[in-house]
Design a protein around this motif. Structure first.
Motif, PDB file in Angstrom:
ATOM      1  N   SER A  33       7.177 -20.603   2.802  1.00 52.71           N
ATOM      2  CA  SER A  33       7.705 -19.613   1.732  1.00 52.71           C
ATOM      3  C   SER A  33       6.647 -18.365   1.445  1.00 52.71           C
ATOM      4  CB  SER A  33       7.789 -20.174   0.411  1.00 52.71           C
ATOM      5  OG  SER A  33       8.862 -21.215   0.403  1.00 52.71           O
ATOM      6  N   PHE A  34       7.057 -17.303   1.606  1.00 47.85           N
ATOM      7  CA  PHE A  34       6.386 -16.393   1.518  1.00 47.85           C
ATOM      8  C   PHE A  34       6.772 -15.878  -0.169  1.00 47.85           C
ATOM      9  CE2 PHE A  34       6.982 -14.263   5.574  1.00 47.85           C
ATOM     10  CZ  PHE A  34       6.307 -14.840   6.471  1.00 47.85           C
ATOM     11  N   LEU A  35       5.383 -15.875  -0.790  1.00 44.96           N
ATOM     12  CA  LEU A  35       5.269 -15.822  -2.296  1.00 44.96           C
ATOM     13  C   LEU A  35       4.431 -14.692  -2.586  1.00 44.96           C
ATOM     14  CD1 LEU A  35       5.567 -17.255  -5.026  1.00 44.96           C
ATOM     15  CD2 LEU A  35       3.583 -18.471  -4.664  1.00 44.96           C
ATOM     16  N   GLY A  36       4.833 -13.751  -3.763  1.00 41.88           N
ATOM     17  CA  GLY A  36       4.057 -12.687  -4.312  1.00 41.88           C
ATOM     18  C   GLY A  36       4.972 -11.953  -5.108  1.00 41.88           C
ATOM     19  N   PRO A  37       4.248 -11.051  -5.881  1.00 40.29           N
ATOM     20  CA  PRO A  37       5.100 -10.077  -6.675  1.00 40.29           C
ATOM     21  C   PRO A  37       5.552  -9.044  -5.892  1.00 40.29           C
ATOM     22  CG  PRO A  37       2.751  -9.454  -6.399  1.00 40.29           C
ATOM     23  CD  PRO A  37       3.029 -10.725  -5.552  1.00 40.29           C
ATOM     24  N   SER A  38       6.767  -8.328  -6.492  1.00 40.27           N
ATOM     25  CA  SER A  38       7.415  -7.099  -5.934  1.00 40.27           C
ATOM     26  C   SER A  38       6.771  -6.239  -5.393  1.00 40.27           C
ATOM     27  CB  SER A  38       8.582  -6.554  -7.109  1.00 40.27           C
ATOM     28  OG  SER A  38       9.368  -7.578  -7.509  1.00 40.27           O
ATOM     29  N   GLY A  39       7.131  -5.720  -4.115  1.00 40.75           N
ATOM     30  CA  GLY A  39       6.290  -4.897  -3.728  1.00 40.75           C
ATOM     31  C   GLY A  39       5.047  -5.005  -2.856  1.00 40.75           C
ATOM     32  N   CYS A  40       5.014  -6.598  -2.379  1.00 42.32           N
ATOM     33  CA  CYS A  40       3.692  -7.068  -1.664  1.00 42.32           C
ATOM     34  C   CYS A  40       3.878  -7.210  -0.264  1.00 42.32           C
ATOM     35  CB  CYS A  40       3.401  -8.379  -2.425  1.00 42.32           C
ATOM     36  SG  CYS A  40       4.588  -9.841  -1.923  1.00 42.32           S
ATOM     37  N   GLY A  41       5.007  -6.806   0.015  1.00 47.09           N
ATOM     38  CA  GLY A  41       5.335  -6.710   1.418  1.00 47.09           C
ATOM     39  C   GLY A  41       6.194  -7.899   2.008  1.00 47.09           C
ATOM     40  N   LYS A  42       6.372  -9.022   1.281  1.00 43.14           N
ATOM     41  CA  LYS A  42       7.012 -10.338   1.756  1.00 43.14           C
ATOM     42  C   LYS A  42       8.256 -10.186   2.490  1.00 43.14           C
ATOM     43  CE  LYS A  42       8.340 -11.630  -2.810  1.00 43.14           C
ATOM     44  NZ  LYS A  42       8.130 -10.504  -3.325  1.00 43.14           N
ATOM     45  N   THR A  43       9.247  -9.351   1.883  1.00 39.33           N
ATOM     46  CA  THR A  43      10.506  -9.032   2.188  1.00 39.33           C
ATOM     47  C   THR A  43      10.407  -8.028   3.663  1.00 39.33           C
ATOM     48  OG1 THR A  43      11.713  -9.434   0.192  1.00 39.33           O
ATOM     49  CG2 THR A  43      12.791  -7.954   2.025  1.00 39.33           C
ATOM     50  N   THR A  44       9.484  -7.189   3.620  1.00 38.34           N
ATOM     51  CA  THR A  44       9.608  -6.353   4.842  1.00 38.34           C
ATOM     52  C   THR A  44       9.114  -7.132   6.058  1.00 38.34           C
ATOM     53  OG1 THR A  44       8.732  -4.356   3.446  1.00 38.34           O
ATOM     54  CG2 THR A  44       8.161  -4.483   5.693  1.00 38.34           C
ATOM     55  N   VAL A  45       8.320  -8.318   5.736  1.00 35.98           N
ATOM     56  CA  VAL A  45       7.839  -9.083   6.938  1.00 35.98           C
ATOM     57  C   VAL A  45       8.988  -9.800   7.400  1.00 35.98           C
ATOM     58  CG1 VAL A  45       6.449 -11.176   7.653  1.00 35.98           C
ATOM     59  CG2 VAL A  45       5.451  -9.438   6.128  1.00 35.98           C
ATOM     60  N   LEU A  46       9.798 -10.393   6.284  1.00 34.42           N
ATOM     61  CA  LEU A  46      10.909 -10.870   6.762  1.00 34.42           C
ATOM     62  C   LEU A  46      11.869 -10.139   7.643  1.00 34.42           C
ATOM     63  CD1 LEU A  46      12.080 -14.092   5.904  1.00 34.42           C
ATOM     64  CD2 LEU A  46      13.640 -12.749   4.342  1.00 34.42           C
ATOM     65  N   ARG A  47      12.177  -9.019   7.117  1.00 36.56           N
ATOM     66  CA  ARG A  47      13.095  -8.004   7.816  1.00 36.56           C
ATOM     67  C   ARG A  47      12.775  -7.562   9.268  1.00 36.56           C
ATOM     68  NH1 ARG A  47      17.048  -5.307   5.143  1.00 36.56           N
ATOM     69  NH2 ARG A  47      16.730  -3.203   6.102  1.00 36.56           N
ATOM     70  N   MET A  48      11.409  -7.572   9.285  1.00 37.22           N
ATOM     71  CA  MET A  48      10.670  -7.358  10.751  1.00 37.22           C
ATOM     72  C   MET A  48      11.099  -8.339  11.606  1.00 37.22           C
ATOM     73  SD  MET A  48       7.158  -5.155  10.474  1.00 37.22           S
ATOM     74  CE  MET A  48       6.503  -6.127   9.136  1.00 37.22           C
TER      75      MET A  48
END
Length: 353
Positions: A33-48
């Protein structure tokens, strides 16, 4: 060798660097799991990983193969989105079959695979329904079945439960974990909900400002946070300021009360300020509590939270919360009352910025 490797991954949008030197090795069949607040980059890593964004720098490999040059439809990755993204004009059967049809699979093979996937999510009886005829939880299960139908090497889940109500979220996250374990598929789950991450993950990546602040098991993340951010973001935590009295014997002072820590403060000098963390569940007012440390202070407030009563006390200017089980036979302390909190010194952690 790890199955999915991310090495020095970076991503910038113009002058803004949103992912900074992200490194992680994920084993085959692992649930991370990538856990963190909005804007921390977790979804960007997933999209890459999915191929929807190109890294500014770094390397991405699956089973030793560089996937950076590949388009999203060439990566053999399944993805489930927060908003379901089902085709409203297609039945459940046709939604699940969509990727297989695009891949040119024979009809008999498609029908067999769709039947298998719908049985896996317990929705075989709804194969002829349309998305608008289903609940949010059912639609998300269909989206999961569609992502799994093509037998991807990696499954990516981008906050798939955030649009659902609390009770459905709990049951569906357990179902997702059971399906993932039964298939043995490598999975990355993006969430800002710490309870979700703690309950279903093999490992958790706590992200902050585009970096991985800490990577570890749920037990490690919760009980031994590596940074102040992790300590404050995961779970409820007391942050306590203390003065170092004698670093050689790990002696510190909270207000006017001395405490000997189990954790070393040898890196500090006498008179330095040190930050300490204490979980609310670690302390108790009961004299029978196994303990080697105690702090005395005045009660500030007590809040009824159902199964527990969260009480706040002032110790030398530090407001410390602790949890009491709600028992009809026990009256919580009143504001202004002097109480003594007992706990183990090992539960008082030194937090370095």
């Amino acid at each position: 060798m790890s199955f999915l490797s991310l090495t020095n991954i970076q991503k910038s949008f113009g002058p803004v660097q949103v992912v900074k030197n992200f490194n992680m090795d994920i084993e085959k069949g692992e649930f991370v799991s990538f856990l963190g607040p909005s804007g921390c980059g977790k979804t960007t890593v997933l999209r890459m990983i999915a191929g929807f964004e190109n890294p500014t720098g770094g390397n991405l490999t699956i089973a030793g193969k560089d996937i950076a040059p590949l388009k999203p439809n060439q990566r053999n990755i399944g993805m489930v989105f927060q908003a379901y993204a089902l085709f409203p004009n297609m039945t459940v059967h046709d939604n699940v079959a969509f990727g297989l049809k695009i891949a040119g699979k024979p009809k008999a093979e498609i029908d067999a695979r769709v039947k298998e996937m719908l049985a896996l999510i317990h929705l075989g009886h709804l194969a002829d329904r349309y998305p608008y005829q289903m609940s949010g939880g059912q639609q998300q299960r269909v989206a999961l079945a569609r992502a799994l139908a093509a037998k991807p090497q990696v499954l990516l889940l981008d906050e798939p439960l955030s649009a659902l109500d609390a009770k459905i979220r709990v049951s569906l996250r357990e179902e997702i974990r059971q399906i993932q374990q039964s298939l043995g598929i490598t999975t990355i789950f993006v969430t800002h909900d710490q309870e979700e991450a703690l309950s279903i993950s093999d490992r958790i990546v706590v992200m902050n400002g585009g970096r991985a602040d800490q990577i570890g098991t749920p037990f490690e993340i919760y009980n031994t946070p590596a940074t102040r951010f992790v300590a404050s973001f995961v779970g409820t935590l007391n942050m306590i300021e203390a003065k170092v009295v004698d670093p050689a014997v790990n002696r510190i002072q909270i207000g006017d009360q001395g405490v000997t820590l189990k954790q070393s403060v040898a890196a500090y000098k006498a008179g330095d300020t040190v930050s300490l963390a204490l979980r609310p569940e670690a302390g108790s007012l009961a004299e029978s509590t196994p303990s080697d440390t105690k702090l005395t202070g005045q009660v500030v407030s007590a809040h009824f939270l159902g199964s527990v009563i969260r009480t706040r006390m002032n110790v030398g200017g530090n407001v410390i919360s602790f949890d009491m089980f709600n028992s009809p036979g026990v009256t919580p302390p009143a504001a202004g009352e002097t109480v003594t909190l007992r706990f183990m010194a090992a539960d008082l952690l030194v937090i370095r910025d």
